[in-house]
Design a protein around this motif. Sequence first.
Motif, mmCIF file in Angstrom:
data_model
loop_
_atom_site.group_PDB
_atom_site.id
_atom_site.type_symbol
_atom_site.label_atom_id
_atom_site.label_comp_id
_atom_site.label_asym_id
_atom_site.label_seq_id
_atom_site.Cartn_x
_atom_site.Cartn_y
_atom_site.Cartn_z
ATOM 1 N N GLN A 151 0.847 -1.204 0.000
ATOM 2 C CA GLN A 151 0.000 0.000 0.000
ATOM 3 C C GLN A 151 0.879 1.250 0.000
ATOM 4 O O GLN A 151 0.591 2.219 -0.710
ATOM 5 C CB GLN A 151 -0.890 -0.014 1.230
ATOM 6 N N PHE A 152 1.957 1.253 0.802
ATOM 7 C CA PHE A 152 2.867 2.398 0.830
ATOM 8 C C PHE A 152 3.425 2.692 -0.560
ATOM 9 O O PHE A 152 3.625 3.848 -0.938
ATOM 10 C CB PHE A 152 4.043 2.150 1.781
ATOM 11 N N ALA A 153 3.694 1.621 -1.320
ATOM 12 C CA ALA A 153 4.337 1.766 -2.628
ATOM 13 C C ALA A 153 3.403 2.342 -3.693
ATOM 14 O O ALA A 153 3.858 2.711 -4.775
ATOM 15 C CB ALA A 153 4.865 0.411 -3.098
ATOM 16 N N GLN A 154 2.114 2.452 -3.375
ATOM 17 C CA GLN A 154 1.166 2.925 -4.385
ATOM 18 C C GLN A 154 1.278 4.418 -4.654
ATOM 19 O O GLN A 154 0.862 4.893 -5.701
ATOM 20 C CB GLN A 154 -0.269 2.582 -3.963
ATOM 21 N N GLY A 155 1.813 5.168 -3.718
ATOM 22 C CA GLY A 155 1.955 6.597 -3.944
ATOM 23 C C GLY A 155 1.774 7.396 -2.678
ATOM 24 O O GLY A 155 1.527 6.854 -1.600
ATOM 25 N N GLU A 156 1.886 8.711 -2.808
ATOM 26 C CA GLU A 156 1.803 9.596 -1.657
ATOM 27 C C GLU A 156 0.457 9.446 -0.936
ATOM 28 O O GLU A 156 0.383 9.500 0.286
ATOM 29 C CB GLU A 156 1.998 11.047 -2.110
ATOM 30 N N LEU A 157 -0.599 9.276 -1.718
ATOM 31 C CA LEU A 157 -1.916 8.971 -1.182
ATOM 32 C C LEU A 157 -2.487 7.769 -1.924
ATOM 33 O O LEU A 157 -2.241 7.604 -3.125
ATOM 34 C CB LEU A 157 -2.886 10.149 -1.358
ATOM 35 N N SER A 158 -3.236 6.933 -1.239
ATOM 36 C CA SER A 158 -3.939 5.826 -1.889
ATOM 37 C C SER A 158 -5.231 5.587 -1.129
ATOM 38 O O SER A 158 -5.353 5.951 0.042
ATOM 39 C CB SER A 158 -3.081 4.559 -1.923
ATOM 40 N N ALA A 159 -6.215 4.994 -1.828
ATOM 41 C CA ALA A 159 -7.552 4.887 -1.249
ATOM 42 C C ALA A 159 -8.072 3.459 -1.273
ATOM 43 O O ALA A 159 -7.687 2.649 -2.120
ATOM 44 C CB ALA A 159 -8.515 5.802 -2.012
ATOM 45 N N PHE A 160 -8.953 3.153 -0.338
ATOM 46 C CA PHE A 160 -9.699 1.900 -0.332
ATOM 47 C C PHE A 160 -10.891 2.086 0.600
ATOM 48 O O PHE A 160 -11.064 3.161 1.207
ATOM 49 C CB PHE A 160 -8.832 0.713 0.101
ATOM 50 N N SER A 161 -11.743 1.089 0.713
ATOM 51 C CA SER A 161 -12.901 1.212 1.602
ATOM 52 C C SER A 161 -13.069 -0.074 2.403
ATOM 53 O O SER A 161 -12.675 -1.152 1.963
ATOM 54 C CB SER A 161 -14.176 1.501 0.809
ATOM 55 N N VAL A 162 -13.660 0.063 3.589
ATOM 56 C CA VAL A 162 -14.005 -1.074 4.437
ATOM 57 C C VAL A 162 -15.374 -0.776 5.037
ATOM 58 O O VAL A 162 -15.551 0.231 5.729
ATOM 59 C CB VAL A 162 -12.972 -1.298 5.557
ATOM 60 N N PHE A 163 -16.348 -1.643 4.737
ATOM 61 C CA PHE A 163 -17.725 -1.415 5.165
ATOM 62 C C PHE A 163 -18.148 -0.003 4.728
ATOM 63 O O PHE A 163 -18.020 0.353 3.576
ATOM 64 C CB PHE A 163 -17.884 -1.630 6.668
ATOM 65 N N HIS A 164 -18.611 0.810 5.663
ATOM 66 C CA HIS A 164 -19.111 2.135 5.302
ATOM 67 C C HIS A 164 -18.009 3.182 5.261
ATOM 68 O O HIS A 164 -18.260 4.333 4.924
ATOM 69 C CB HIS A 164 -20.169 2.573 6.331
ATOM 70 N N LEU A 165 -16.782 2.801 5.618
ATOM 71 C CA LEU A 165 -15.698 3.771 5.726
ATOM 72 C C LEU A 165 -14.920 3.902 4.417
ATOM 73 O O LEU A 165 -14.541 2.903 3.800
ATOM 74 C CB LEU A 165 -14.727 3.367 6.836
ATOM 75 N N PHE A 166 -14.663 5.148 4.026
ATOM 76 C CA PHE A 166 -13.737 5.439 2.940
ATOM 77 C C PHE A 166 -12.418 5.833 3.589
ATOM 78 O O PHE A 166 -12.382 6.700 4.470
ATOM 79 C CB PHE A 166 -14.275 6.576 2.072
ATOM 80 N N LEU A 167 -11.332 5.180 3.201
ATOM 81 C CA LEU A 167 -10.029 5.396 3.837
ATOM 82 C C LEU A 167 -9.020 5.899 2.826
ATOM 83 O O LEU A 167 -8.968 5.420 1.683
ATOM 84 C CB LEU A 167 -9.514 4.100 4.475
ATOM 85 N N VAL A 168 -8.207 6.847 3.261
ATOM 86 C CA VAL A 168 -7.098 7.355 2.452
ATOM 87 C C VAL A 168 -5.823 7.236 3.272
ATOM 88 O O VAL A 168 -5.756 7.745 4.401
ATOM 89 C CB VAL A 168 -7.326 8.823 2.041
ATOM 90 N N MET A 169 -4.837 6.535 2.720
ATOM 91 C CA MET A 169 -3.562 6.367 3.410
ATOM 92 C C MET A 169 -2.561 7.382 2.882
ATOM 93 O O MET A 169 -2.403 7.541 1.672
ATOM 94 C CB MET A 169 -3.031 4.952 3.221
ATOM 95 N N ALA A 170 -1.904 8.100 3.808
ATOM 96 C CA ALA A 170 -0.899 9.103 3.459
ATOM 97 C C ALA A 170 0.478 8.563 3.790
ATOM 98 O O ALA A 170 0.710 8.092 4.902
ATOM 99 C CB ALA A 170 -1.162 10.394 4.227
ATOM 100 N N VAL A 171 1.393 8.637 2.839
ATOM 101 C CA VAL A 171 2.686 7.984 2.978
ATOM 102 C C VAL A 171 3.828 8.964 3.214
ATOM 103 O O VAL A 171 4.680 8.740 4.067
ATOM 104 C CB VAL A 171 2.981 7.113 1.734
ATOM 105 N N SER A 172 3.856 10.066 2.471
ATOM 106 C CA SER A 172 5.016 10.959 2.548
ATOM 107 C C SER A 172 5.066 11.689 3.877
ATOM 108 O O SER A 172 4.045 11.916 4.536
ATOM 109 C CB SER A 172 4.987 11.975 1.408
ATOM 110 N N ASN A 173 6.267 12.097 4.260
ATOM 111 C CA ASN A 173 6.458 12.805 5.519
ATOM 112 C C ASN A 173 5.722 14.138 5.513
ATOM 113 O O ASN A 173 5.081 14.507 6.501
ATOM 114 C CB ASN A 173 7.956 13.023 5.756
ATOM 115 N N ARG A 174 5.764 14.843 4.401
ATOM 116 C CA ARG A 174 5.138 16.179 4.366
ATOM 117 C C ARG A 174 3.623 16.079 4.512
ATOM 118 O O ARG A 174 3.012 16.885 5.220
ATOM 119 C CB ARG A 174 5.523 16.926 3.093
#
Length: 526
Positions: A89-112
């Motif tokens: 997931q980290f390797a996908q980019g600075e931000l990446s998205a997925f969902s679980v049940f009713h939640l929309f999630l965005v993962m942030a990777v870069s330090n900034r």
Amino acid sequence: MASQHVPAPSSAASAFPFSLSGTEAFTFPELTTRTLLGSILTVVASILIFEQINYRNKKQHLPGPTWTIPIIGKFLNSLHPTMEVYKAQFAQGELSAFSVFHLFLVMAVSNRVARKIFNSPDYAEPCLVASAKQVLLPENWVFLHGKVHAEYRRALNVLFTRKALSIYLPIQEKIYRRYFNEWMNDPDTEPKPYMMVMRDLNMETSLRVFCGEHMSEEEQFAISDKYWLITCALQLVNFPLALPGTKVYNAIKARKIAMTILEDVSAKSKRSMAEGNEPTCLIDAWMKEMIDAKAGKGESSAEERKALSREFSDHEIAMVVLSFLFASQDAMTSALVNTFELLADHPEILAKVREEQYYVRHNDVDAPLSFNQMDEMVYTRAMVKEALRLIPPVIFVPYLTLKPFPILSDYTVPKGTMLIPSLWPSCHDETIYPEPDSFVPERWLEKGGSAEANPKNYMVWGAGAHKCIGFEYAYMHLAACVGTASVTMDWHHKITPDTGKFQVIATLFPKDGLHLKFTPRPKPSF
């Protein structure tokens, strides 16, 4: 004209059949059932289509699954999370998205971007994980923000001063040594898993530091036993409903037991400090500071005295300790276990830790540690800092967006999104930490080195208004525990097929439970 007899309609006919040319006749009950079924299917299909459209609209151009699995999203993938999946997931980019049940999630990777999230309280608030408020209570101070959170934090800062830490050190060391004697005297000659045993050491240390003798052994064991249920429920993703038998349901039951005990501890501490006794634990120190603040005395700043002068209820104090246990029991157990493994696998680094420990202790390994000696453990503290960088116990600190968050110039995170700043990538940035997957304590001792020159990358404790308040306590705990172990014992690490792999149980632990065998170490001659 004779009247014609018209036969009465049959029961089937009485249902008012109508004929379709060349087709079978349908009755109203049959038609109603089929119509209802068709309507239900239409509604379900519409909901599923809307779910996909909503997901795509929120995701926009971000990397991540093109479509979400209906209803559950990536829940099944989250049941048994692994670092391999997270690294992908980290390797996908600075931000990446997925969902679980009713939640929309965005993962942030870069330090900034991670730091931007930590420092944007107007846009996002900490939620830890989806189930955290159910488990730790929504009014817990860790979920507060703005002025209210800042006031709370000022009142808690006094618990981690040098004066307060010096109260905790003797409590900690006494417990370490008792556990170490048990480990060395274990008659079993074969290495065995020590992860949960170290968890017991860490939990007892935390409870006695926080609560002192205001808690009985039975109460200590009850919290220690039940708190593991809370740990298991505080994973990034869990089944969202607190139904009987679920992790969240079990955690809520455990929290109720722990809160009852901790509220009683708070009441006992208040009485003890009101009687003029000296503080012997963290809650005592807090009570004493509150009493002094109300009397206009003490070493606290004017702002801290103002924050301390209000009356904290037993319920509020219990919630604070409950949150401290989450940090100290989960994160610090992970750190302790992983540090023991790293030192076992890097004997040259363990040798340097021992050399410093003998020097600082003047070769008297049985003498109690002083707080001043902790200051002299330069290499040991650098080793602890590096162990935490290499295997940060907490790899995510999820936030929940309060309103649309323009996090990048070309992407705005929707309101109600679980926004997840990731700590691991910042701690493994090879431009800041050359050979980031190597265990090199010396990188923290280099004058002008990139590690010390870039403190913003050291995200082990988070950042911003919600940065871990007890990080100095954590450093002291790990350095004192491992330092004392280094001059007391030798330990052998048995390599298994799962050595080097992690299991994610809210924090990171060795997948094989860490198989060790401890033996006494000869005392140095003066």
